[in-house]
Design a protein around this motif. Structure first.
Motif, PDB file in Angstrom:
ATOM      1  N   SER A 104     -53.153  -4.958 -27.616  1.00  0.00           N
ATOM      2  CA  SER A 104     -52.580  -3.701 -28.114  1.00  0.00           C
ATOM      3  C   SER A 104     -53.180  -2.492 -27.406  1.00  0.00           C
ATOM      4  O   SER A 104     -54.399  -2.292 -27.428  1.00  0.00           O
ATOM      5  CB  SER A 104     -52.830  -3.567 -29.618  1.00  0.00           C
ATOM      6  N   TYR A 105     -52.294  -1.691 -26.826  1.00  0.00           N
ATOM      7  CA  TYR A 105     -52.716  -0.508 -26.082  1.00  0.00           C
ATOM      8  C   TYR A 105     -51.837   0.685 -26.451  1.00  0.00           C
ATOM      9  O   TYR A 105     -50.742   0.528 -26.999  1.00  0.00           O
ATOM     10  CB  TYR A 105     -52.617  -0.753 -24.568  1.00  0.00           C
ATOM     11  N   THR A 106     -52.312   1.861 -26.098  1.00  0.00           N
ATOM     12  CA  THR A 106     -51.527   3.087 -26.207  1.00  0.00           C
ATOM     13  C   THR A 106     -51.513   3.722 -24.825  1.00  0.00           C
ATOM     14  O   THR A 106     -52.567   3.996 -24.253  1.00  0.00           O
ATOM     15  CB  THR A 106     -52.140   4.056 -27.228  1.00  0.00           C
ATOM     16  N   ALA A 107     -50.306   3.913 -24.304  1.00  0.00           N
ATOM     17  CA  ALA A 107     -50.138   4.529 -22.983  1.00  0.00           C
ATOM     18  C   ALA A 107     -49.724   5.983 -23.172  1.00  0.00           C
ATOM     19  O   ALA A 107     -48.745   6.267 -23.860  1.00  0.00           O
ATOM     20  CB  ALA A 107     -49.085   3.786 -22.178  1.00  0.00           C
ATOM     21  N   LYS A 108     -50.478   6.882 -22.547  1.00  0.00           N
ATOM     22  CA  LYS A 108     -50.106   8.295 -22.524  1.00  0.00           C
ATOM     23  C   LYS A 108     -49.767   8.629 -21.082  1.00  0.00           C
ATOM     24  O   LYS A 108     -50.515   8.268 -20.171  1.00  0.00           O
ATOM     25  CB  LYS A 108     -51.255   9.178 -23.020  1.00  0.00           C
ATOM     26  N   GLY A 109     -48.639   9.302 -20.890  1.00  0.00           N
ATOM     27  CA  GLY A 109     -48.238   9.625 -19.537  1.00  0.00           C
ATOM     28  C   GLY A 109     -47.116  10.631 -19.509  1.00  0.00           C
ATOM     29  O   GLY A 109     -46.763  11.225 -20.534  1.00  0.00           O
ATOM     30  N   ASP A 110     -46.570  10.812 -18.319  1.00  0.00           N
ATOM     31  CA  ASP A 110     -45.486  11.772 -18.110  1.00  0.00           C
ATOM     32  C   ASP A 110     -44.202  11.011 -17.787  1.00  0.00           C
ATOM     33  O   ASP A 110     -44.159  10.228 -16.838  1.00  0.00           O
ATOM     34  CB  ASP A 110     -45.839  12.717 -16.963  1.00  0.00           C
ATOM     35  N   LEU A 111     -43.172  11.248 -18.601  1.00  0.00           N
ATOM     36  CA  LEU A 111     -41.865  10.628 -18.420  1.00  0.00           C
ATOM     37  C   LEU A 111     -40.906  11.673 -17.882  1.00  0.00           C
ATOM     38  O   LEU A 111     -40.789  12.755 -18.466  1.00  0.00           O
ATOM     39  CB  LEU A 111     -41.361  10.058 -19.746  1.00  0.00           C
ATOM     40  N   THR A 112     -40.242  11.352 -16.784  1.00  0.00           N
ATOM     41  CA  THR A 112     -39.275  12.267 -16.170  1.00  0.00           C
ATOM     42  C   THR A 112     -37.891  11.668 -16.271  1.00  0.00           C
ATOM     43  O   THR A 112     -37.633  10.570 -15.762  1.00  0.00           O
ATOM     44  CB  THR A 112     -39.626  12.540 -14.696  1.00  0.00           C
ATOM     45  N   ALA A 155     -33.736  13.070 -15.955  1.00  0.00           N
ATOM     46  CA  ALA A 155     -32.824  14.165 -15.603  1.00  0.00           C
ATOM     47  C   ALA A 155     -33.580  15.374 -15.049  1.00  0.00           C
ATOM     48  O   ALA A 155     -33.211  16.520 -15.294  1.00  0.00           O
ATOM     49  CB  ALA A 155     -31.953  14.559 -16.798  1.00  0.00           C
ATOM     50  N   GLY A 156     -34.663  15.106 -14.328  1.00  0.00           N
ATOM     51  CA  GLY A 156     -35.421  16.177 -13.700  1.00  0.00           C
ATOM     52  C   GLY A 156     -36.381  16.906 -14.618  1.00  0.00           C
ATOM     53  O   GLY A 156     -37.065  17.833 -14.193  1.00  0.00           O
ATOM     54  N   VAL A 157     -36.470  16.506 -15.890  1.00  0.00           N
ATOM     55  CA  VAL A 157     -37.359  17.146 -16.856  1.00  0.00           C
ATOM     56  C   VAL A 157     -38.495  16.182 -17.174  1.00  0.00           C
ATOM     57  O   VAL A 157     -38.267  15.022 -17.506  1.00  0.00           O
ATOM     58  CB  VAL A 157     -36.596  17.525 -18.141  1.00  0.00           C
ATOM     59  N   THR A 158     -39.735  16.684 -17.077  1.00  0.00           N
ATOM     60  CA  THR A 158     -40.914  15.858 -17.331  1.00  0.00           C
ATOM     61  C   THR A 158     -41.542  16.262 -18.657  1.00  0.00           C
ATOM     62  O   THR A 158     -41.776  17.443 -18.907  1.00  0.00           O
ATOM     63  CB  THR A 158     -41.940  16.026 -16.194  1.00  0.00           C
ATOM     64  N   LYS A 159     -41.805  15.257 -19.496  1.00  0.00           N
ATOM     65  CA  LYS A 159     -42.417  15.482 -20.804  1.00  0.00           C
ATOM     66  C   LYS A 159     -43.574  14.502 -20.996  1.00  0.00           C
ATOM     67  O   LYS A 159     -43.494  13.347 -20.563  1.00  0.00           O
ATOM     68  CB  LYS A 159     -41.393  15.245 -21.929  1.00  0.00           C
ATOM     69  N   PRO A 160     -44.647  14.939 -21.667  1.00  0.00           N
ATOM     70  CA  PRO A 160     -45.715  14.002 -22.012  1.00  0.00           C
ATOM     71  C   PRO A 160     -45.241  13.085 -23.145  1.00  0.00           C
ATOM     72  O   PRO A 160     -44.565  13.543 -24.076  1.00  0.00           O
ATOM     73  CB  PRO A 160     -46.853  14.910 -22.475  1.00  0.00           C
ATOM     74  N   VAL A 161     -45.564  11.798 -23.045  1.00  0.00           N
ATOM     75  CA  VAL A 161     -45.168  10.831 -24.061  1.00  0.00           C
ATOM     76  C   VAL A 161     -46.355   9.926 -24.396  1.00  0.00           C
ATOM     77  O   VAL A 161     -47.268   9.745 -23.597  1.00  0.00           O
ATOM     78  CB  VAL A 161     -43.966   9.976 -23.613  1.00  0.00           C
ATOM     79  N   THR A 162     -46.307   9.355 -25.591  1.00  0.00           N
ATOM     80  CA  THR A 162     -47.285   8.365 -26.034  1.00  0.00           C
ATOM     81  C   THR A 162     -46.499   7.138 -26.474  1.00  0.00           C
ATOM     82  O   THR A 162     -45.612   7.232 -27.325  1.00  0.00           O
ATOM     83  CB  THR A 162     -48.130   8.913 -27.200  1.00  0.00           C
ATOM     84  N   ILE A 163     -46.835   5.986 -25.871  1.00  0.00           N
ATOM     85  CA  ILE A 163     -46.070   4.765 -26.107  1.00  0.00           C
ATOM     86  C   ILE A 163     -47.007   3.635 -26.534  1.00  0.00           C
ATOM     87  O   ILE A 163     -47.948   3.301 -25.804  1.00  0.00           O
ATOM     88  CB  ILE A 163     -45.321   4.323 -24.824  1.00  0.00           C
ATOM     89  N   PRO A 164     -46.761   3.011 -27.705  1.00  0.00           N
ATOM     90  CA  PRO A 164     -47.517   1.812 -28.039  1.00  0.00           C
ATOM     91  C   PRO A 164     -47.073   0.671 -27.126  1.00  0.00           C
ATOM     92  O   PRO A 164     -45.872   0.484 -26.903  1.00  0.00           O
ATOM     93  CB  PRO A 164     -47.154   1.524 -29.500  1.00  0.00           C
ATOM     94  N   VAL A 165     -48.037  -0.073 -26.575  1.00  0.00           N
ATOM     95  CA  VAL A 165     -47.736  -1.112 -25.586  1.00  0.00           C
ATOM     96  C   VAL A 165     -48.426  -2.412 -25.976  1.00  0.00           C
ATOM     97  O   VAL A 165     -49.599  -2.409 -26.367  1.00  0.00           O
ATOM     98  CB  VAL A 165     -48.214  -0.676 -24.180  1.00  0.00           C
ATOM     99  N   LYS A 166     -47.688  -3.511 -25.868  1.00  0.00           N
ATOM    100  CA  LYS A 166     -48.256  -4.854 -26.021  1.00  0.00           C
ATOM    101  C   LYS A 166     -48.453  -5.429 -24.627  1.00  0.00           C
ATOM    102  O   LYS A 166     -47.571  -5.327 -23.780  1.00  0.00           O
ATOM    103  CB  LYS A 166     -47.333  -5.767 -26.827  1.00  0.00           C
ATOM    104  N   MET A 167     -49.619  -6.045 -24.401  1.00  0.00           N
ATOM    105  CA  MET A 167     -49.908  -6.640 -23.098  1.00  0.00           C
ATOM    106  C   MET A 167     -50.195  -8.118 -23.288  1.00  0.00           C
ATOM    107  O   MET A 167     -50.873  -8.518 -24.225  1.00  0.00           O
ATOM    108  CB  MET A 167     -51.121  -5.959 -22.464  1.00  0.00           C
TER     109      MET A 167
END
Length: 191
Positions: free
Chosen positions: A119-127, A129-141
């Motif tokens: 179990s992880y939490t990924a924080k990153g930038d999702l782009t 349609a040319g718009v970039t927003k910070p997102v937080t996504i729960p991730v299973k590995m």
């Protein structure tokens, strides 16, 4: 190097707070074939889903022997027009809303990965349609041999990315603003 020497080096490294390549290493991984990316949404007429099995990606992962211990970096991109619903009209409206003539790719760039085990939490930038927003996504590995599989989903809104939800049939069919983006990707060491 004998076992006693290895133990001494390990103890000295721990005492000095040094992280050495003997303890862990950063390894470059690339996205394996056939990832799955989905966008699920709905309209006043029916629910819909668009799927792509084509993308590019790479990451620098912290490995302790063969075990995953974290990620220094990760980036994934896919051409927006590889997303398909099976309905040409829906695809065409989606590409128009995403303005794919100017914004060819959907991209994610990892800034931070926290967690452990599966179990992880990924924080990153999702782009999108040319718009970039910070997102937080729960991730299973999960790990199989030297391959690492990451799965997750993100509930968001089209308007968060300055996308006007498409309409059809002179406005009588309206796309809902809420969508869910999900993925299943496998990364393997670069040869």
């Amino acid at each position: 190097m004998n076992k006693l020497t290895t133990i001494r080096i390990f103890l000295v490294a721990l005492t000095l707070g040094i992280s050495t390549s003997i303890l862990s290493a950063q390894t470059k991984f690339t996205l394996a074939a056939s990832p799955t990316f989905k966008i699920n949404g709905g309209s006043s007429l029916h629910d819909w889903e668009m799927v792509s099995n084509t993308a590019k990606g790479e990451g620098m992962f912290n490995m302790e022997g063969t075990q995953f211990r974290g990620a220094k970096s990760l980036s994934v991109s896919l051409e927006a027009e590889t997303l398909k619903s099976g309905t040409r009209g829906l695809d065409s409206n989606a590409y128009k809303a995403l303005n794919t003539s100017k914004n060819k790719d959907i991209r994610f760039a990892l800034r931070e990965l926290t967690g452990s085990g599966a179990s992880y939490t990924a924080k990153g930038d999702l782009t999108i349609a040319g718009v970039t927003k910070p997102v937080t996504i729960p991730v299973k590995m999960s790990q199989s041999g030297n391959k690492l599989t990451f799965e997750g989903s993100l509930a968001t809104k089209l308007t968060e990315f300055s996308i006007t939800p498409p309409t059809a049939l002179m406005g009588t069919v309206k796309t809902r603003d809420e969508v869910t983006i999900s993925f299943k990707t496998t990364f393997q060491p670069t040869n």
